[in-house]
Write a protein that holds these residues in place. Structure first.
Motif, short mmCIF file in Angstrom:
data_model
loop_
_atom_site.label_atom_id
_atom_site.label_comp_id
_atom_site.label_asym_id
_atom_site.label_seq_id
_atom_site.Cartn_x
_atom_site.Cartn_y
_atom_site.Cartn_z
N ARG A 1 0.84 -1.20 0.00
CA ARG A 1 0.00 0.00 0.00
C ARG A 1 0.87 1.25 0.00
NH1 ARG A 1 -1.22 3.82 3.38
NH2 ARG A 1 -0.14 2.81 5.13
N ARG A 2 1.85 1.28 0.91
CA ARG A 2 2.71 2.46 1.01
C ARG A 2 3.57 2.63 -0.24
NH1 ARG A 2 6.46 2.20 4.24
NH2 ARG A 2 6.39 0.04 4.98
N SER A 3 4.00 1.53 -0.82
CA SER A 3 4.81 1.58 -2.04
C SER A 3 4.02 2.17 -3.20
CB SER A 3 5.32 0.18 -2.40
OG SER A 3 6.16 -0.34 -1.39
N LEU A 4 2.78 1.73 -3.35
CA LEU A 4 1.96 2.24 -4.44
C LEU A 4 1.65 3.71 -4.26
CD1 LEU A 4 -0.47 -0.80 -4.78
CD2 LEU A 4 1.27 -0.11 -6.44
N LEU B 1 1.05 -3.82 -10.52
CA LEU B 1 0.01 -3.16 -9.73
C LEU B 1 0.06 -1.65 -9.87
CD1 LEU B 1 0.22 -5.47 -6.62
CD2 LEU B 1 -1.68 -5.33 -8.24
N SER B 2 1.26 -1.10 -9.99
CA SER B 2 1.40 0.35 -10.17
C SER B 2 0.79 0.79 -11.50
CB SER B 2 2.87 0.73 -10.10
OG SER B 2 3.03 2.12 -10.22
N ARG B 3 1.05 0.02 -12.55
CA ARG B 3 0.49 0.36 -13.87
C ARG B 3 -1.04 0.33 -13.86
NH1 ARG B 3 4.85 -2.87 -15.85
NH2 ARG B 3 3.44 -4.64 -16.08
N ARG B 4 -1.59 -0.53 -13.02
CA ARG B 4 -3.05 -0.64 -12.94
C ARG B 4 -3.66 0.31 -11.91
NH1 ARG B 4 -6.19 -4.66 -14.02
NH2 ARG B 4 -7.66 -3.03 -13.41
N ASP B 5 -2.84 1.15 -11.28
CA ASP B 5 -3.31 2.10 -10.28
C ASP B 5 -4.06 1.39 -9.15
OD1 ASP B 5 -3.52 4.65 -9.21
OD2 ASP B 5 -5.48 5.01 -10.14
N ALA B 6 -3.52 0.25 -8.72
CA ALA B 6 -4.13 -0.50 -7.62
C ALA B 6 -4.07 0.31 -6.34
CB ALA B 6 -3.41 -1.83 -7.44
N LYS B 7 -5.03 0.04 -5.47
CA LYS B 7 -5.11 0.74 -4.18
C LYS B 7 -4.93 -0.26 -3.04
CE LYS B 7 -6.21 4.77 -5.98
NZ LYS B 7 -6.13 4.40 -7.41
N GLY B 8 -4.37 0.22 -1.93
CA GLY B 8 -4.13 -0.64 -0.79
C GLY B 8 -4.91 -0.23 0.44
#
Length: 322
Positions: free
Chosen positions: A212-215, A248-255
């Motif tokens: 989560r924090r990484s994204l 996950l970053s490319r997909r704008d995932a949320k944590g």
């Protein structure tokens, strides 16, 4: 220049076809919550009690004959260990798994029962990655990480292809938001590839929410020193991989982070409502939903990723109302 293989949606579809040929679909359960039907994918009912069987099968079946003969080395707190042991036994491949000395007994015993060799380590003082890499080099074996591997990611993503098919057959809306427990992010990344139109919401225990924090930061943030204790042994990854982070970053995932109490509440709810046994890590996504941290909308898909609960700890959870 070495070209590093990347996980792809085509690879996820290939993995789904492989897995459909040897395993029945895990159930897709629906419960109306706040007036909306919510889908629950019961990966806890896999033969090894967790989704990890998917990535293990896709990875080991990709090895050529010479590599299979030399064997494989993996590292895991238990569910990936069982997936590797199950696939290796079925394919006749020697398997060694590096497991923490405090791994749940139920997971250790199951891994040994399927014929894998187990090497224990101290998770507080030793690096499982270094131990596994040394063993693989010494034995000439293939190293099979639990999430930092394109085949593993693709294999885990097959759960999304399967769930989508089931939702279509049940005349339910297509998945719009997939809520998934996250350790290293292999399952979340695989689902992101499998379901490109859906939002990906990953859930981690408080204090272990490094993905989560990484994204949110835009770069990889490790867990850090002295993380709090958690019952979620399956989600204790101190640093995610570039491979899963990039997907996950490319997909704008949320944590989302959930508390230990919210996780216990989810285990109790699953037992009472779904009649399912969930281990702490396997109930993290459900915990976020029940705690009101996820908006309930049509097409919501919640992954129940594992059911290998320690019997004594699970009995204590069911017997309390904290």
């Amino acid at each position: 220049m070495t070209i590093v293989r990347q996980p792809t949606r085509a690879g996820v579809r290939d993995a789904a076809a492989k897995i459909a040929a040897i395993l029945p679909q895990t159930p897709l359960l629906t419960v109306e919550i706040r007036g909306v039907p919510v889908c629950f994918k019961a990966e806890s009912l896999q033969p090894i009690g967790a989704f990890k069987i998917r990535g293990a099968w896709h990875r080991l079946t990709a090895l050529d004959a010479a590599a299979r003969e030399r064997g494989v080395v993996a590292f895991s707190s238990g569910n990936h260990a069982q997936g590797i042991a199950w696939a290796a036994r079925k394919l006749g491949i020697p398997a060694v798994v590096v497991m923490p000395s405090d791994a749940p007994r139920v997971k250790l015993d199951a891994t040994l029962a399927m014929g894998a060799e187990v090497v224990k380590y101290d998770r507080a003082a030793e690096s499982r990655e270094k131990i596994a890499a040394h063993l693989a080099h010494a034995r000439g074996a293939a190293l099979v990480p639990s999430f930092d591997d394109p085949w593993i990611i693709e294999g885990q993503g097959s759960a999304g292809i399967e769930a989508m098919t089931q939702m279509i057959e049940m005349k339910l809306p297509d998945p719009t938001n997939v809520v998934v427990p996250c350790g290293g992010g292999g399952l979340a990344a695989g689902l992101a590839l499998a379901l490109p139109e859906a939002e990906i919401t990953l859930v981690e225990p408080e204090g272990w929410d490094d993905m989560r924090r990484s994204l949110e930061a835009g770069w990889i943030e490790p867990v850090g020193d002295n993380p709090p204790p958690t019952a979620c042994d399956a989600l204790q990854t101190k640093e995610v991989s570039q491979l899963t982070f990039d997907v996950l970053s490319r997909r704008d995932a949320k944590g989302i982070a959930v508390s230990e109490r919210e996780i216990r509440d989810a285990q109790r709810w699953a037992a009472a409502t779904l009649r399912l046994v969930l281990e702490p890590g396997g109930s993290a996504a459900l915990a976020a939903l029940l705690a009101g941290k996820v908006e309930v909308t049509p097409g919501l898909l919640v992954i129940l990723s594992g059911g290998n609960a320690d019997p004594d700890a699970y009995a204590a959870v069911l017997g309390s109302r904290d």
